[in-house]
Design a protein around this motif. Structure first.
Motif, PDB file in Angstrom:
ATOM      1  N   THR A 163       0.829  -1.209   0.000  1.00 32.12           N
ATOM      2  CA  THR A 163       0.000   0.000   0.000  1.00 32.12           C
ATOM      3  C   THR A 163       0.865   1.262   0.000  1.00 32.12           C
ATOM      4  O   THR A 163       0.608   2.198  -0.756  1.00 32.12           O
ATOM      5  CB  THR A 163      -0.933   0.020   1.226  1.00 32.12           C
ATOM      6  N   ILE A 164       1.877   1.299   0.871  1.00 29.11           N
ATOM      7  CA  ILE A 164       2.834   2.410   0.899  1.00 29.11           C
ATOM      8  C   ILE A 164       4.232   1.802   0.819  1.00 29.11           C
ATOM      9  O   ILE A 164       4.786   1.375   1.836  1.00 29.11           O
ATOM     10  CB  ILE A 164       2.713   3.265   2.169  1.00 29.11           C
ATOM     11  N   ASP A 170       5.395   5.670  -2.713  1.00 25.37           N
ATOM     12  CA  ASP A 170       4.649   5.673  -3.971  1.00 25.37           C
ATOM     13  C   ASP A 170       3.392   4.824  -3.810  1.00 25.37           C
ATOM     14  O   ASP A 170       3.386   3.628  -4.044  1.00 25.37           O
ATOM     15  CB  ASP A 170       5.510   5.177  -5.135  1.00 25.37           C
ATOM     16  N   VAL A 171       2.319   5.497  -3.421  1.00 19.05           N
ATOM     17  CA  VAL A 171       1.067   4.866  -2.994  1.00 19.05           C
ATOM     18  C   VAL A 171       0.460   4.001  -4.095  1.00 19.05           C
ATOM     19  O   VAL A 171       0.469   4.363  -5.278  1.00 19.05           O
ATOM     20  CB  VAL A 171       0.065   5.949  -2.551  1.00 19.05           C
ATOM     21  N   LEU A 172      -0.094   2.862  -3.695  1.00 16.82           N
ATOM     22  CA  LEU A 172      -0.683   1.905  -4.615  1.00 16.82           C
ATOM     23  C   LEU A 172      -2.133   2.262  -4.953  1.00 16.82           C
ATOM     24  O   LEU A 172      -2.906   2.627  -4.070  1.00 16.82           O
ATOM     25  CB  LEU A 172      -0.644   0.507  -3.986  1.00 16.82           C
ATOM     26  N   THR A 193       1.921  -2.998   5.803  1.00 13.07           N
ATOM     27  CA  THR A 193       2.748  -2.698   6.972  1.00 13.07           C
ATOM     28  C   THR A 193       2.829  -1.211   7.271  1.00 13.07           C
ATOM     29  O   THR A 193       2.628  -0.774   8.410  1.00 13.07           O
ATOM     30  CB  THR A 193       4.174  -3.258   6.780  1.00 13.07           C
ATOM     31  N   LEU A 194       3.154  -0.409   6.263  1.00  8.73           N
ATOM     32  CA  LEU A 194       3.438   1.004   6.514  1.00  8.73           C
ATOM     33  C   LEU A 194       2.183   1.862   6.613  1.00  8.73           C
ATOM     34  O   LEU A 194       2.247   2.995   7.083  1.00  8.73           O
ATOM     35  CB  LEU A 194       4.370   1.568   5.432  1.00  8.73           C
ATOM     36  N   ALA A 195       1.050   1.327   6.190  1.00 14.88           N
ATOM     37  CA  ALA A 195      -0.193   2.086   6.321  1.00 14.88           C
ATOM     38  C   ALA A 195      -0.937   1.695   7.589  1.00 14.88           C
ATOM     39  O   ALA A 195      -1.494   2.556   8.279  1.00 14.88           O
ATOM     40  CB  ALA A 195      -1.077   1.854   5.097  1.00 14.88           C
ATOM     41  N   THR A 196      -0.959   0.417   7.911  1.00 15.51           N
ATOM     42  CA  THR A 196      -1.765  -0.151   8.992  1.00 15.51           C
ATOM     43  C   THR A 196      -3.249   0.039   8.672  1.00 15.51           C
ATOM     44  O   THR A 196      -3.619   0.908   7.862  1.00 15.51           O
ATOM     45  CB  THR A 196      -1.477   0.456  10.374  1.00 15.51           C
ATOM     46  N   PRO A 197      -4.130  -0.744   9.280  1.00 12.59           N
ATOM     47  CA  PRO A 197      -5.561  -0.565   8.998  1.00 12.59           C
ATOM     48  C   PRO A 197      -6.104   0.784   9.433  1.00 12.59           C
ATOM     49  O   PRO A 197      -7.217   1.141   9.028  1.00 12.59           O
ATOM     50  CB  PRO A 197      -6.215  -1.719   9.776  1.00 12.59           C
ATOM     51  N   TYR A 198      -5.339   1.542  10.232  1.00 13.54           N
ATOM     52  CA  TYR A 198      -5.825   2.868  10.623  1.00 13.54           C
ATOM     53  C   TYR A 198      -5.839   3.809   9.424  1.00 13.54           C
ATOM     54  O   TYR A 198      -6.744   4.638   9.278  1.00 13.54           O
ATOM     55  CB  TYR A 198      -4.968   3.454  11.741  1.00 13.54           C
TER      56      TYR A 198
END
Length: 475
Positions: A163-164, A170-172, A193-198
């Protein structure tokens, strides 16, 4: 009348769910915080219960490699936060990716992956899975949906992306890539990992399977390792049974039923847990699961602060004459700003890069001058971290390969923590001051943390790995 009275569970806010989600009361003692069950195995009441648990007709624990109450508490909470069917807790993010891939792939299969992914996962796909007869093609520009479609072969079994991605932020385009994957009849596996569900729940945008290195933001304090495989329960494994014979063929252990017949949309996650994870054995310590649960309970508070700090730091860096570029999707100048606005309205995370015009020499001077940023390989820590990818995490790539990905000699990766942002900016000012003064002197001693005197006896207690050992991937 409430939603619950209508038979529909009430959907609470994220912060409420991260504290209360998945909690099972302690009937024996009434403890509000679930216990740390540091036990290899579990007692059976009698002969029949042992038989029934091994047969799967009694829902209880037998052995921690196969399941543990402490670990299960974390699994329930993460599955809830990701709006997914079920989660499997494993020992690290690499273990999570391995379990997810092996739950889908076999010799002769093919994966289409974004090129901009974690170096460890790239090595897993190319070297480890490659030796097992699994092939991979990388899409250079993840925004080019036609390129994803063009890479599909008859034996393609999965799409993979982050995702990140790190370090370029470079966002997906999750929905776009998921749509291409589904047209090809395969699931999209996303590393969140780098976005987390939050910040984003990939399953809500079309992803089918989510993996995490829980060692990063989910845990948050740099104190323990962990990984998670999350099944959204959205992919129809029965639509093309010949593709997924391990899930759709009769299984003796299931009394002749297939995993799809017995478990429906849970077929993949049950297979991944019972056949892959339990056999390979990447079981996390229940104590690490406890640390992870503690981290999750403050996840939204931390990630909100991480993201706000990172954007402020990115805006500051963007104004410095020594900086050639800043890779942060929260900046309006970023080519991924539109995707960040679409998928990440709460923030584009805290891991990003900036490039100094002075190349490696400037990067060395800058990194050695900072005091508050920790020079280390890790991400998602409450502490701010700094690293030079070209000589560390991406050192195994050729200069041409690094250039193709924009990993320039002057590029510096930051994982911005939760400190006061004014202090972080002041620390970065030290780096720019050192560059402007042309200094390349030894790093100063910070007043906040004691450092070992190189001349002291403690310096002999060095890394136990032999000096010739090469760290071939990012940690």
């Amino acid at each position: 009348m409430s939603n619950e009275e209508h038979g529909h569970p009430t959907e609470h806010g994220f912060a409420t769910e991260q504290v209360h989600g998945g909690f099972v009361p302690d009937a024996a003692h009434g403890a509000r915080v679930p216990a740390i069950h540091m036990s290899s195995g579990f007692l059976f009441d009698d002969f029949d219960q042992a038989r029934d648990r091994f047969a799967g007709t009694d829902d209880g624990y037998t052995y921690t490699r196969l399941g543990n109450p402490t670990n299960a508490d974390v699994e329930r909470r993460i599955a809830l936060l990701e709006r997914s069917t079920e989660a499997i807790l494993v020992g690290s993010g690499q273990a999570a990716a391995t379990v997810a891939f092996l739950g889908l792939l076999q010799a002769g299969d093919h994966v289409v992956s974004a090129r901009s992914i974690y170096e460890g996962t790239r090595g897993l796909l190319l070297q480890n899975l490659g030796r097992l007869g699994i092939e991979v093609d990388f899409v250079a520009d993840a925004r080019d949906l036609d390129a994803w479609a063009a890479a599909v072969r008859p034996n393609t079994k999965a799409f993979f992306a982050e995702t990140i991605p790190n370090p370029k932020n470079d966002v997906l385009d999750i929905t776009g890539v998921a749509d291409v994957a589904h047209r090809a009849g395969v699931p999209l596996v996303v590393d969140n990992t780098l976005a987390t569900p939050y910040l984003v729940r990939p399953v809500e945008h079309g992803a089918d399977i989510v993996v995490h290195s829980a060692s990063k933001f989910l845990s948050g304090h740099g104190a323990g390792l962990g990984g998670v495989v999350v099944d959204g329960g959205t992919f129809d494994w029965s639509a093309a049974p010949e593709r997924w014979t391990h899930l759709t063929s009769p299984e003796r252990s299931l009394g002749g039923q297939s995993y799809v017949e017995r478990f429906g949309n849970r077929a993949f996650v049950v297979y991944a847990r019972d056949v892959i994870a339990s056999r390979i054995g990447p079981t996390p310590s229940p104590f690490n699961a406890f640390l992870l649960r503690q981290g999750i309970e403050t996840l939204s508070l931390r990630v909100e602060r991480h993201s706000a700090n990172a954007l402020a730091v990115a805006e500051y860096l963007d104004q410095q004459p020594e900086v050639r570029s800043v890779d942060h999707a929260g900046l309006a100048s970023s080519p991924f700003h539109d995707l960040a606005q679409r998928y990440l309205p709460r923030g584009a995370g805290s891991v990003f890069a900036f490039t100094l015009a002075g190349g490696e020499a400037a990067a060395r001077t800058f990194i050695d001058a900072v005091q508050l940023f920790s020079r280390m390989t890790h991400l998602g820590d409450v502490r701010s971290l700094i690293l030079h990818p070209a000589t560390t995490t991406h050192a195994g790539r050729t200069p041409e390969e690094r250039a193709e990905q924009g990993i320039w000699d002057g590029l510096i990766r930051l994982s911005v923590g939760i400190e006061d942002v004014a202090d972080l900016v002041r620390d970065l000012d030290r780096g720019f001051a050192a560059i402007r003064e042309g200094r390349a002197d030894a790093r100063p001693v910070t007043g906040l943390e004691a450092r070992v005197d190189p001349a002291s006896e403690a310096a002999s207690l060095a890394h136990t790995v032999p000096q010739g050992h090469v760290i071939a991937e990012e940690v």
